[in-house]
Design an enzyme around this catalytic site. Structure first.
Site, PDB file in Angstrom:
ATOM      1  CG  ASP A 210      48.725  44.268  36.028  1.00  0.00           C
ATOM      2  OD1 ASP A 210      48.064  44.022  37.068  1.00  0.00           O
ATOM      3  OD2 ASP A 210      48.527  43.680  34.947  1.00  0.00           O
TER       4      ASP A 210
ATOM      5  CB  SER B  16      34.352  41.968  50.238  1.00  0.00           C
ATOM      6  OG  SER B  16      32.985  42.333  50.188  1.00  0.00           O
TER       7      SER B  16
ATOM      8  CE1 TYR C 170      33.964  42.543  45.173  1.00  0.00           C
ATOM      9  CE2 TYR C 170      32.213  41.947  46.700  1.00  0.00           C
ATOM     10  CZ  TYR C 170      33.334  42.696  46.394  1.00  0.00           C
ATOM     11  OH  TYR C 170      33.827  43.586  47.325  1.00  0.00           O
TER      12      TYR C 170
ATOM     13  CE  LYS D 121      36.966  41.841  47.222  1.00  0.00           C
ATOM     14  NZ  LYS D 121      38.224  42.595  47.470  1.00  0.00           N
TER      15      LYS D 121
ATOM     16  CB  THR E 142      34.258  55.164  47.541  1.00  0.00           C
ATOM     17  OG1 THR E 142      33.418  54.257  46.801  1.00  0.00           O
ATOM     18  CG2 THR E 142      35.061  54.383  48.577  1.00  0.00           C
TER      19      THR E 142
END
Length: 239
Positions: A64, A144, A157, A161, A192
């Site tokens: 982790d 990102s 998010y 980032k 992906t």
């Protein structure tokens, strides 16, 4: 792949994910010893089986990477076995979107900070002292496009980032002149399997391919990129 990494040791965090597999494979193709972290045992076993065709050796560790103690232990293992670590790439991250900030559960915000910010913090905190001791190293953190383009419904998010980019930018200033280089890359939506399933009606042809992003990452880790330090490089494709 033109970049060569013979006799180099590299770490790819999240090395069995959509981007991580391509980055690890590219390093192996370039002759590197590739060390990967993973959390999903079946993914690791599948990837390990397919990686036997490459020139470089592969090893994996179930870690982790948001756990600082676990990451420190991993670094100690790498240096104990190999005596060096030439590059580290952090591909660990996660996405939760479509939620207005005031409707979002706090645990979602904390999850985004953990996956997208704390992972890079724990990894670089452990790697940098070791790289400083050896006098060289290259680190690439995958951020990102959302770090700059703050869309509706993606506050957690985007914040995570953007913070990751700022962290690496400041770290670059700390490391100026040391021989240790750090950079960020800013992909848009990558092509992906997971993203195709999540957005089946999208135009996949405009999404950057993980294999193409891997080429950029390998360049940044290579000696050819020795003058690139503290950059945040967009890899948007046509999207």
């Amino acid at each position: 792949m033109t970049a060569r990494f013979d006799n180099r040791v590299v770490l790819v965090a999240g090395g069995t994910g959509g981007l991580g597999r391509e980055v690890t494979s590219a390093f192996l193709e370039g002759g590197a010893t590739a060390v990967t972290t993973y959390r999903n045992q079946p993914e690791w076993e599948k990837f390990k089986t397919g990686a036997s065709a490459y020139a470089g050796p592969l090893e994996g560790h179930e870690v982790d990477v948001t756990d600082e103690a676990a990451v420190r232990q991993l670094v100690e293992k790498i240096f104990s076995k190999h005596g060096r670590l030439d590059a580290m790439v952090n591909t660990v991250g996660g996405y939760r979107g479509g939620l207005k900030l005031w409707e979002m559960e706090t645990r979602v915000f904390e999850q985004m900070l953990t996956l997208n910010l704390r992972s890079g913090y724990a990894l670089t905190r452990a790697m940098v002292p070791a790289m400083l001791n050896q006098g060289h190293g290259a680190i690439v953190n995958v951020a990102s496009k959302a770090a700059l383009d703050h869309a509706a419904g993606a506050s957690a998010y985007a914040a995570s980032k953007a913070a990751a980019v700022a962290m690496i930018d400041s770290l670059a200033a700390d490391l100026k002149g040391t021989g240790v280089r750090v950079n960020s890359i800013l992909p848009s939506i990558m092509d992906t399997e997971a993203n195709r399933k999540a957005m089946p009606n999208a135009d996949f042809s405009k999404w950057p391919k993980p294999v193409d992003i891997a080429r950029v990452i390998l360049f940044l880790c290579s000696d050819d990129a020795r003058v690139i330090h503290g950059a945040s490089i967009p890899v948007y494709g046509d999207s």
